[in-house]
Write a protein that holds these residues in place. Sequence first.
Motif, PDB file in Angstrom:
ATOM      1  N   ALA C 144       0.976  -1.162  -0.022  1.00  0.00           N
ATOM      2  CA  ALA C 144       0.028  -0.049  -0.101  1.00  0.00           C
ATOM      3  C   ALA C 144       0.980   1.073  -0.086  1.00  0.00           C
ATOM      4  O   ALA C 144       0.648   2.273  -0.571  1.00  0.00           O
ATOM      5  N   ILE C 145       1.865   1.335   0.754  1.00  0.00           N
ATOM      6  CA  ILE C 145       2.912   2.431   0.812  1.00  0.00           C
ATOM      7  C   ILE C 145       3.382   2.492  -0.657  1.00  0.00           C
ATOM      8  O   ILE C 145       3.598   3.938  -1.026  1.00  0.00           O
ATOM      9  N   ALA C 146       4.008   1.487  -1.224  1.00  0.00           N
ATOM     10  CA  ALA C 146       4.445   1.808  -2.763  1.00  0.00           C
ATOM     11  C   ALA C 146       3.420   2.136  -3.581  1.00  0.00           C
ATOM     12  O   ALA C 146       4.013   3.153  -4.515  1.00  0.00           O
ATOM     13  N   LYS C 147       2.162   2.140  -3.349  1.00  0.00           N
ATOM     14  CA  LYS C 147       1.372   2.944  -4.071  1.00  0.00           C
ATOM     15  C   LYS C 147       1.258   4.269  -3.921  1.00  0.00           C
ATOM     16  O   LYS C 147       1.040   5.275  -4.632  1.00  0.00           O
ATOM     17  N   LEU C 148       1.085   4.489  -2.492  1.00  0.00           N
ATOM     18  CA  LEU C 148       0.996   6.005  -1.963  1.00  0.00           C
ATOM     19  C   LEU C 148       2.328   6.736  -2.345  1.00  0.00           C
ATOM     20  O   LEU C 148       2.501   8.015  -2.681  1.00  0.00           O
ATOM     21  N   LEU C 149       3.430   6.210  -1.938  1.00  0.00           N
ATOM     22  CA  LEU C 149       4.787   6.872  -1.966  1.00  0.00           C
ATOM     23  C   LEU C 149       5.808   5.971  -2.620  1.00  0.00           C
ATOM     24  O   LEU C 149       6.464   5.265  -1.941  1.00  0.00           O
ATOM     25  N   PRO C 150       5.737   5.970  -3.873  1.00  0.00           N
ATOM     26  CA  PRO C 150       6.684   5.033  -4.585  1.00  0.00           C
ATOM     27  C   PRO C 150       8.106   5.116  -4.324  1.00  0.00           C
ATOM     28  O   PRO C 150       8.932   4.024  -4.609  1.00  0.00           O
ATOM     29  N   ALA C 339      10.758  -6.235  12.545  1.00  0.00           N
ATOM     30  CA  ALA C 339      10.809  -4.662  12.907  1.00  0.00           C
ATOM     31  C   ALA C 339      10.414  -3.931  11.307  1.00  0.00           C
ATOM     32  O   ALA C 339       9.933  -3.098  11.805  1.00  0.00           O
ATOM     33  N   GLU C 340      10.856  -4.167  10.457  1.00  0.00           N
ATOM     34  CA  GLU C 340      10.515  -3.522   9.200  1.00  0.00           C
ATOM     35  C   GLU C 340       9.196  -3.702   9.140  1.00  0.00           C
ATOM     36  O   GLU C 340       8.497  -2.620   8.619  1.00  0.00           O
ATOM     37  N   ALA C 341       8.666  -4.771   9.505  1.00  0.00           N
ATOM     38  CA  ALA C 341       7.149  -5.140   8.990  1.00  0.00           C
ATOM     39  C   ALA C 341       6.336  -4.040   9.860  1.00  0.00           C
ATOM     40  O   ALA C 341       5.381  -3.565   9.526  1.00  0.00           O
ATOM     41  N   MET C 342       6.612  -4.104  11.205  1.00  0.00           N
ATOM     42  CA  MET C 342       6.005  -3.195  12.160  1.00  0.00           C
ATOM     43  C   MET C 342       5.888  -1.812  11.784  1.00  0.00           C
ATOM     44  O   MET C 342       5.096  -0.920  11.778  1.00  0.00           O
ATOM     45  N   ALA C 343       7.222  -1.254  11.363  1.00  0.00           N
ATOM     46  CA  ALA C 343       7.434   0.169  10.914  1.00  0.00           C
ATOM     47  C   ALA C 343       6.590   0.313   9.763  1.00  0.00           C
ATOM     48  O   ALA C 343       5.886   1.243   9.506  1.00  0.00           O
ATOM     49  N   ALA C 344       6.387  -0.630   8.829  1.00  0.00           N
ATOM     50  CA  ALA C 344       5.536  -0.386   7.644  1.00  0.00           C
ATOM     51  C   ALA C 344       4.239  -0.267   7.960  1.00  0.00           C
ATOM     52  O   ALA C 344       3.538   0.664   7.557  1.00  0.00           O
ATOM     53  N   CYS C 345       3.566  -1.011   8.934  1.00  0.00           N
ATOM     54  CA  CYS C 345       2.181  -0.949   9.506  1.00  0.00           C
ATOM     55  C   CYS C 345       1.950   0.283  10.097  1.00  0.00           C
ATOM     56  O   CYS C 345       1.023   0.993   9.667  1.00  0.00           O
ATOM     57  N   VAL C 346       2.863   0.713  10.818  1.00  0.00           N
ATOM     58  CA  VAL C 346       2.627   1.952  11.712  1.00  0.00           C
ATOM     59  C   VAL C 346       2.505   3.340  10.654  1.00  0.00           C
ATOM     60  O   VAL C 346       1.644   4.125  10.771  1.00  0.00           O
ATOM     61  N   LEU C 347       3.489   3.406   9.658  1.00  0.00           N
ATOM     62  CA  LEU C 347       3.717   4.482   8.772  1.00  0.00           C
ATOM     63  C   LEU C 347       2.551   4.578   7.684  1.00  0.00           C
ATOM     64  O   LEU C 347       1.918   5.523   7.603  1.00  0.00           O
ATOM     65  N   LEU C 348       2.058   3.106   7.612  1.00  0.00           N
ATOM     66  CA  LEU C 348       0.834   3.137   6.484  1.00  0.00           C
ATOM     67  C   LEU C 348      -0.293   3.906   7.429  1.00  0.00           C
ATOM     68  O   LEU C 348      -0.994   4.496   6.903  1.00  0.00           O
TER      69      LEU C 348
END
Lengths: 366, 366, 366, 366
Positions: C144-150, C339-348
Motif C-alpha cells: 500500500a505504501i508503494a502505491k502511495l509513496l513510490p 521490525a521492518e514489517a511493524m514500521a511499515a504497518c505504523v507508517l501506513l
Amino acid sequence: MSFNTFGHLFRVTTWGESHGPAIGATVDGCPPGVPLDAAALQVWLDKRKPGQSKFTTQRREADAVEILSGVFEGATTGTPIQLMIANTDQRSKDYGDIAEKFRPGHADITYWQKYGIRDYRGGGRSSARETAARVAAGGIARAAIAKLLPDAKITGYMVQMGPHAIDHARCDADEIQRNPFWVPDAKAAEDWAGYLDELRKSGNSVGAIIEVCASGFPAGLGAPVYGKLDTDLAAAMMSINAVKGVEIGEGMAAAALTGADNADEIAMGPDGPIYNSNHAGGILGGISTGQDIIVRFAVKPTSSILTPRKTITKAGEPTEIVTKGRHDPCVGIRAVPVAEAMAACVLLDHLLLDRGQTGGVRGPIG
Amino acid sequence: MSFNTFGHLFRVTTWGESHGPAIGATVDGCPPGVPLDAAALQVWLDKRKPGQSKFTTQRREADAVEILSGVFEGATTGTPIQLMIANTDQRSKDYGDIAEKFRPGHADITYWQKYGIRDYRGGGRSSARETAARVAAGGIARAAIAKLLPDAKITGYMVQMGPHAIDHARCDADEIQRNPFWVPDAKAAEDWAGYLDELRKSGNSVGAIIEVCASGFPAGLGAPVYGKLDTDLAAAMMSINAVKGVEIGEGMAAAALTGADNADEIAMGPDGPIYNSNHAGGILGGISTGQDIIVRFAVKPTSSILTPRKTITKAGEPTEIVTKGRHDPCVGIRAVPVAEAMAACVLLDHLLLDRGQTGGVRGPIG
Amino acid sequence: MSFNTFGHLFRVTTWGESHGPAIGATVDGCPPGVPLDAAALQVWLDKRKPGQSKFTTQRREADAVEILSGVFEGATTGTPIQLMIANTDQRSKDYGDIAEKFRPGHADITYWQKYGIRDYRGGGRSSARETAARVAAGGIARAAIAKLLPDAKITGYMVQMGPHAIDHARCDADEIQRNPFWVPDAKAAEDWAGYLDELRKSGNSVGAIIEVCASGFPAGLGAPVYGKLDTDLAAAMMSINAVKGVEIGEGMAAAALTGADNADEIAMGPDGPIYNSNHAGGILGGISTGQDIIVRFAVKPTSSILTPRKTITKAGEPTEIVTKGRHDPCVGIRAVPVAEAMAACVLLDHLLLDRGQTGGVRGPIG
Amino acid sequence: MSFNTFGHLFRVTTWGESHGPAIGATVDGCPPGVPLDAAALQVWLDKRKPGQSKFTTQRREADAVEILSGVFEGATTGTPIQLMIANTDQRSKDYGDIAEKFRPGHADITYWQKYGIRDYRGGGRSSARETAARVAAGGIARAAIAKLLPDAKITGYMVQMGPHAIDHARCDADEIQRNPFWVPDAKAAEDWAGYLDELRKSGNSVGAIIEVCASGFPAGLGAPVYGKLDTDLAAAMMSINAVKGVEIGEGMAAAALTGADNADEIAMGPDGPIYNSNHAGGILGGISTGQDIIVRFAVKPTSSILTPRKTITKAGEPTEIVTKGRHDPCVGIRAVPVAEAMAACVLLDHLLLDRGQTGGVRGPIG
C-alpha cells in the motif's frame, strides 16, 4: 473501532466473501477457561444453515467450523480464537450477469463507487454468508455466558412476516423450534407457510420482524450515554444485512404512549426489585434493570428477485436485471440465529466491561 | 470505544451532570483550518435551549458555550476542542424527594445498582441537559462539513407526536422554523399545540417521532459490515435519552414490503446514478448512495409526571412518587436539534474515515 | 484497542499459537486497489524464515502464506484480508518437560497466573512464530505504501550483537543483504559469525540491537500528544517478543547531550526545509519532519538455553530446567524483518490517519 | 485510539494549549466509589509545579485544579471526571519572535506543515504545560489504585542528568523528596546542583534519565502480544514531551547480556513465586510477574536555549533564532511526577482490563 470489528473487551472481527476460499471470525478478549470445541459451535451454525427447508436458499454449504487457535485441551486460553468456515458451494456461474450491472437494492453500486473494485461473483462482504461467522462467534459468547450466568437464556423468534404479525395470545416458546420460521405461534407458522410458498413461486420476496429476548442477566450492564447497552444492541442488529429498523421494548410505539402508560412501576420482590410491566425492554438510562431484555428489528425483503428491475451498467447505460441466483424468499428466517448470536456477543461484552469497571458489585437495595 | 465517547476519527466525549458546575464536550480529530467561534455554536444551542415556549421545561439555562482550546485566530487548529457550558439554574431543592426513592422510567435505580452511588439532585448523566453538549459538538461538525461540502444540509423535524402523525401532503420545509414543534406541517403544528397543552396541564407527557434528512452527501460513505453508516447513525440516535427505536428509510415498515416494491430502481442522471425512489433511506449495504440519508427515531414520553406511580425506596420499602420538577411534556421537541447534531457528527466522521481509507476517489460509472 | 490488535485505520490482529494448526493475521482498513498476491507477501516471509543459517532455529516451517479474503483479481478490495500460515513442523515432543515447570525468562509462569491455562507445547502467543504473521501483514502495508509513496523505503539492520557494535565508518547498505545478520558492516558480520558460533555451541544465547530507517516519508505524519508517530513506533517495537528498550533518533543517549548539541538546525532546500543533522530521528513533537525516521530497539537474549536454571513446578516445588528445543542463539537476527514489517504497518496507518484528518495538505513554507 | 486519548477502560483525554484560557483532562471509566476531591489531586500538581527552584522555569502558574464533573459527595460516580486548570500566567509577549521563525528542536515546523495553522504564542499542545493535565489525571488513577491495592506504590526519580549517573550504592529512597531533582543519591543531588547552575547561566540545557518503580502490583496484568503491559508503559512514557527512549528492566543493556546472565531464576516464597533477580523489570511476555515493575526513559535537553541556532522563516528565508522565554535548563526534573502519573494511569487501566477478562482470578501455584 475498525470497519469489520464490533465489541469492546469481547471483540469480534469477521472476514471473508461468499465466493472466496473461506469466511471466518477472529474473536479476541474471551475469558480463559471456558469449555469449548468446534462441535459446540456447530450446533448454532446448523440452525442457520441454508437449504434446510424450501423457504431458505438452496445454496448448500456444509458450514463446518474449524477452530484454528485460542482453544487448548477443550477450553479457551484467553488468546484470540480464529474460526474458519470453508466455502464449499460457490457456483459462481450463477452470478455472471451482475459483473456489469448493478442490482437495485444491493450494495453492488455503493461498493463500486466507494472502492472502485468489487467481487462481482456474489455479494462480497454483504452476502448473507458473512452472518455464518457471526453465528460461530456468538457460540463462543454463549459458552462464556453459560459459565458466568448459568441461568441466562437468549432466544430469537419471528414476530411478523410481511404484513402478517403473530398473535401473542397464541404464543408458546416451545413452538419456536418446531417450525421453519422460528415462530412461537403455531397458527402463524401454518399461515406463513402458504403465504411464503406463493411468494417464492412468483419469484418475489418479503420482509420480516424478529425479536430477541435475553433473560437471566443482572441489573447494571451498560452505561449512561454512548456506552448504553441499548446503543450497542441497536448497532449490533443494524449491522446485520438488510436490517432497516431496531427497537428496544416498546420501540417506535413508545411515541404514541403517555408517561402515565409507559412507566414501569417498581415493587420489591424476594431477590430485589421487580417491575409491574416491561415497556422499557429491560433497559433504563442505558443500563439493564434485571428484567428480560427485549430487542426487535425489521429485515427488508431480499432484493434478489425474479421480477425485472430497471438499472444501469458500469458504463452508465440503462438496462434491466433479473437476479436468478438461489436466494431466500424471506431472509428474515435465517436472521433469527444471527440475531441471537449478536445479542450474545453484546451481552458478554457488557458483562466483562461492567466487571472491569465496577468489579460486578451492585448498590444494595433493601 | 469508551463509555462517554462516540466517533472514530472525529471523536466526541461529553461530560458533566445537570447539577454540577458545568457540562461540556471534548472534541478530538477535527480537521484544522475550519472557521469557528463560540457564536457559531451558540446558534445551535439557542435552538435547543429550554424555556422557549410553554411546551419545554421552564428550567432556564443561559446555555452559553465557551471554547477553551483548539481554536486560534478564528479557526480550528486540529487539536482537541474543549467546550464548556456552565450550569446556572440548578435549583436542586426541587429534586429533594428523589434522593431516597427511585423514579419509575428513570435511570435512578439502574445507576444505583451499577455504581452504588448516584447524584440524586437530578438525572446525572441521563439528564436531557447532557444533550446541550452534543448540540455544541454538532456545531463543530457542521462547520467542518460546510468547508468540505458547502451544499450539504442536515435538517431534523418532528413527524409524529403521541398518536398524531403529520400528513406528508401538507408538508413544507419552510414551516419547520415557524412553530415550536419543528414540524413541517402547519396544520399538525396547530393541532399538536392544543393536544400538548391539555396533556401538560394534566401533568402527563407523551412520546414523539423525529426524522433527520441529510442531503448533499456523496456516495461511498460507510463500510459493509460493522462500520456501516446506518449502524453508526442508529447507535448515535439510540444514545439520545429516551430513544426506544431507530429506523433508516422504510424502517420497521420494510418488513411488510415485497422485494418488488422495495427495490429502488436505478437510472443515469446528468451527474451520475439517480434512483426512482428512496426506500433504502440513502444507504445500501452500509454505504451511502448519494441520495438523501433518512433516519428516524422514537422518543418515549418523559417519565417525570404528576400522576403518582408506585415505586420503592433505597431501603426496599414500597412507596409512591410524584415527580414535581420542571419537565418537558414532550421531550421529543428538544430532541430535534440534538438529532441534527448527532447526524452531523456521524457524517463528518464518515467523511474523514472514507478520505483516510480511499482518498475520497470514487469508482467511475459511465 | 484490544489485546491482539494494533493500528487505528490500518489495523492488524494476529492470532495463533506455535503448536496449533495455523497462525495468521486479520488485516482491516487497507486501501482498495492495491496490487497484491500471496507471492508478494512470501518474499518477506522468506527473509524471516527460520532454518536459513546455523544461526537461526532449525525448526523448519514452510511458512507459506495463503490469502483467504480481501483480494480479488490481484488487488485489495478494501475489505478484511485474512492471512493464514499453516504450522507444519510442530514436533511437540521436544517440549514435554515444560508442561510442569516454568522456564525462567519465559512467559510460562505469567500466562499460567493470568489465565490459569497454558498451551505448554510451546510459547503459545509468545512464540517467535507469532512474528511470521506480522511479517505477512507488513507485506500488505509495504504494498500500500508503494502505491502511495513510490520512493519510500523501510530498511532494518542489526547494529549490535551482544557487546559488539558496528562501526558506522565501515557501513554499506548493500552489505545488509549479503550476510546472515542483516548487518551493514562486513567486518562485523565476519566477527559476529565466530562469536555467535561459539555461544551457540555452548548452549548460550545473546541479545542484540536492531535499527530501522524509513526514508521517503513526508513531513506531517503523527500528532502532538498521545497519537505521536514515535509513540506508535515505540509501542509497535516494544510489542515484539523479547524487546526491552526502544529509541528514536539519539534515544537514551539524548540524556547526555546539551540543547546546543542536540538541536537540528534548519535550512531551506530546493524542495522544502532541510536539516543539518538528525538527532531527532525524523520526528519533532510527535510529527514527522520529512527526514529519515530512525527507530532502534534492544532484544534480550533468548531464554531457552542449555545451562540449567533454577525454577519451580506448578506444584510450587523447586527444580531445575534445561530448555532443549530448537532455538535461536540470537533471536535478534530474525527480529530484523519483523521490525521492518511493524514500521511499515505504523507508517501506513499514519499516512491514512493524516489523510483522513487533514486531507494530506501541507502548510506552505517559502 | 484517538489523537489525544490514551488508555482502554480507564481513558484519559487531555486538552488545552499553554496560551489558551485553560488546560485539562477528561477522565472516563474510573471505578465508582473512589474517595476523591480536588485537594487530593492538588498534592501531585504541586510536586510538578514550575518555579519551585531555580532549576525549573520561572513561569508561575497557580496550577489549581478544579473538578467539574464525575465526583459527588467526595467520591467518584463512575461517570466522566472533567479536570480544569486555568492558565493564569500567559505573558505571550515573550514569544513574539517565534510567530514567523521555526525553533529548531521544537514542533513549530511540523505543526505548521501538518495543520497549516499554529498557535505561535507557545508550544501549543507540545508545551510542557500539557503535562499538568496528566499529573491531575494520574492523581485519580492513584486514588483508584489505593482503593484496589492499598499497598501499591509508584515512585519516580532521576537516575542521570546529562552525562552524570547516580551511584546505586549510595541510593536511599527517602532522599528523593529532599532535593529539587527527585534523585535518591544525596551526593548526586549536590553535584548536579552545581553542574546545572552553570548550564543555566550559560543559557544551555541538558537531558536526563528518569526511572519509575511500581511495587505491590499483582502478577497477571497485561497480555501477550499488542496488549502487553510493557507496550502500554512504553507508549505512555514516549508520549511525554521530549522523550527519546524507553526501557523496561535491563532495557537497551539487555542486548549485551547472555541468556545465562539474563534469566531471572524462580523460587517459591511464602506467598507465591519469588525471583532471584529482576532483569525483566517485572514483566514477562507482556504480563506482570508480581515483582517491581521498572520503566526508564530519556528526556532530551530543552530546545529553548540562548545560543543562537540557524533556522528558516515561514517565508523560507534563512535566519537565526534565540529562544528567550522562561524555560527549564533540565526539563527532565519536572518529568518525574509526570512519569509517575502516566504509570499510575496505565497500571490502573490494566487492573481493570484484567478484572474484566479474567475476573482477577489467578492460576494456582503450589
